[in-house]
Design an enzyme around this catalytic site. Structure first.
Site, short mmCIF file in Angstrom:
data_model
loop_
_atom_site.label_atom_id
_atom_site.label_comp_id
_atom_site.label_asym_id
_atom_site.label_seq_id
_atom_site.Cartn_x
_atom_site.Cartn_y
_atom_site.Cartn_z
CD GLN A 1 2.24 -12.85 8.96
OE1 GLN A 1 1.42 -12.92 8.04
NE2 GLN A 1 3.12 -11.92 9.03
N GLY B 1 -5.58 -9.34 -6.88
CA GLY B 1 -6.47 -10.27 -6.20
C GLY B 1 -7.93 -10.13 -6.62
CG ASP C 1 -1.39 -10.82 4.65
OD1 ASP C 1 -1.50 -9.77 5.29
OD2 ASP C 1 -0.31 -11.45 4.55
CB SER D 1 -0.17 -3.44 1.58
OG SER D 1 -0.43 -3.73 0.22
CG ASP D 2 -1.93 -0.10 5.43
OD1 ASP D 2 -2.71 -0.78 6.10
OD2 ASP D 2 -0.73 0.06 5.72
N1 AAT Z 1 1.74 -10.58 5.97
C1 AAT Z 1 1.71 -9.24 6.43
C2 AAT Z 1 2.06 -8.31 5.37
C3 AAT Z 1 1.15 -7.72 4.60
S1 AAT Z 1 1.55 -7.93 3.03
C4 AAT Z 1 0.35 -7.37 2.01
C5 AAT Z 1 0.62 -7.88 0.59
O1 AAT Z 1 -0.50 -7.50 -0.23
C6 AAT Z 1 1.86 -7.32 -0.11
O2 AAT Z 1 2.71 -8.39 -0.44
C7 AAT Z 1 1.30 -6.63 -1.36
O3 AAT Z 1 2.15 -6.71 -2.49
C8 AAT Z 1 -0.01 -7.39 -1.55
N2 AAT Z 1 -1.03 -6.70 -2.36
C9 AAT Z 1 -1.34 -5.39 -2.37
N3 AAT Z 1 -2.32 -5.14 -3.24
C10 AAT Z 1 -2.68 -6.33 -3.78
C11 AAT Z 1 -3.65 -6.72 -4.76
N4 AAT Z 1 -4.45 -5.80 -5.34
N5 AAT Z 1 -3.75 -8.03 -5.08
C12 AAT Z 1 -2.93 -8.95 -4.51
N6 AAT Z 1 -1.99 -8.64 -3.58
C13 AAT Z 1 -1.86 -7.34 -3.23
C14 AAT Z 1 0.01 -6.91 5.16
C15 AAT Z 1 0.50 -5.73 5.95
C16 AAT Z 1 -0.53 -4.90 6.67
C17 AAT Z 1 0.01 -3.52 6.95
C18 AAT Z 1 -0.76 -2.76 7.99
N7 AAT Z 1 -0.35 -1.37 8.12
#
Ligand code: AAT
Length: 298
Positions: free
Chosen positions: A65, A141, A158, A160-161
């Site tokens: 973070q 997003g 930030d 996810s994968d």
């Molecule tokens: N702060 C570290 C954690 C994350 S969270 C990633 C966030 O992205 C999740 O809350 C998920 O719901 C959100 N997310 C996923 N797709 C979208 C989208 N299309 N628009 C907006 N938000 C989204 C990152 C972890 C990294 C993991 C590495 N292996």
């Protein structure tokens, strides 16, 4: 209910699996977008998992973070307006608020249930949402970027994968909600919503596992931004123990490797930060030889 050890398996990191010992299962549910799990681990604090991929542990979340926040913010001379895409745990919002020049933060997270769960069960992260400078929205997003008329000095993704494992026992993979944040169009959209001199920073996966995805995205970035760079941090609970960041600037003068804002270099111990300091900012751009070679070929 989770018991014993939680093991993070995914076709995105085949042939390897990281495990954490579970003390107590806190939450397990299917949201509209993904499978959400939170548990208390024996040695890493609370842990959140989405679709089988660890999103944070309280023990080492600072290494991610703080870096995804201060690499871009401290490379910008005046980061007043910040957009966070994803980040539903609240960690990046929490860090962004620590920067004295930040005036306004907009965040767009796809999954309201992630936000609610972190507020309720992980206040050390969810506290990031309790700030009057923040406007919190839910939605995709990429779609938000297309619609918004606002401009931002810094955009932090930030996410996810992009690809997630199928449910237990299955062998197929499916696209996760973050797929829309790992394609070329997304970078073009971000550029349009950056103010002059604007900077972006995106979760940039792992160089041991995803060098070709990273290079493909960096190549696209180089075709649209005058300055593009790649950095990484060490996060024990992410796949292969480290995770990268894609950084782009609209300002041709930006040098990501040398932060403009340098805090307490002499006594970094006094900062409200656990991981980030100016030295680690500079060091995070130094690549091992195999990655240096791959990046040269772009
Ligand atoms: N702060 C570290 C954690 C994350 S969270 C990633 C966030 O992205 C999740 O809350 C998920 O719901 C959100 N997310 C996923 N797709 C979208 C989208 N299309 N628009 C907006 N938000 C989204 C990152 C972890 C990294 C993991 C590495 N292996």
């Amino acid at each position: 209910q989770l018991t014993g050890w939680y093991t993070e398996r995914s076709p995105m990191w085949p042939g390897q699996a990281f495990s954490l010992q579970v003390e107590e299962s806190i939450l397990q549910k299917k949201t509209k977008f993904q499978k959400l799990e939170i548990f208390q681990s024996t040695h890493y604090g609370k842990v959140m998992v989405l679709d089988g991929a660890i999103q944070f542990s309280e023990k080492d979340e600072s290494s991610y973070q703080e870096m995804i926040t201060f690499l871009p913010l401290n490379s910008h001379p005046n980061p007043r307006r910040v957009l966070i895409i994803g980040g539903g745990d609240g960690g990046v919002a929490r860090e962004t608020m620590k920067h004295p020049l930040v005036e306004k933060v907009v965040q767009c997270e796809i999954d309201a249930e992630v936000i609610e769960a972190c507020k309720k069960y992980v206040p050390s992260m969810g506290c990031g949402f309790d700030n009057p400078k923040l406007t919190l929205l839910t939605g995709d997003g990429s779609e938000f970027l297309e619609k918004t008329e606002d401009k931002f000095d810094v955009i932090i993704t930030d996410a996810s994968d992009p690809v997630v494992a199928a449910d237990e026992g299955g062998s197929e993979t499916k696209d996760g909600p973050a797929v829309s944040l790992f394609n070329e169009d997304y970078y073009t959209r971000m550029k349009e919503k950056l103010a002059p001199g604007g900077i972006l920073c995106c979760q940039g996966e792992n160089m041991w596992l995803h060098a070709s995805l990273i290079c493909r995205l960096l190549k696209k970035c180089k075709s649209i931004f005058p300055v593009v760079d790649y950095a990484y941090t060490c996060t024990p609970t992410y796949p292969s123990g480290q995770i990268g960041f894609i950084l782009c600037s609209k300002n041709p003068e930006t040098n990501f490797k040398d932060p403009i804002t340098v805090w307490g270099e002499a006594d970094a111990d006094d900062l409200p930060l656990k991981y980030y300091n100016a030295d680690i900012h500079r060091a995070s751009f130094v690549m091992p030889s195999f990655m240096r070679k791959a990046l040269k070929q772009i």
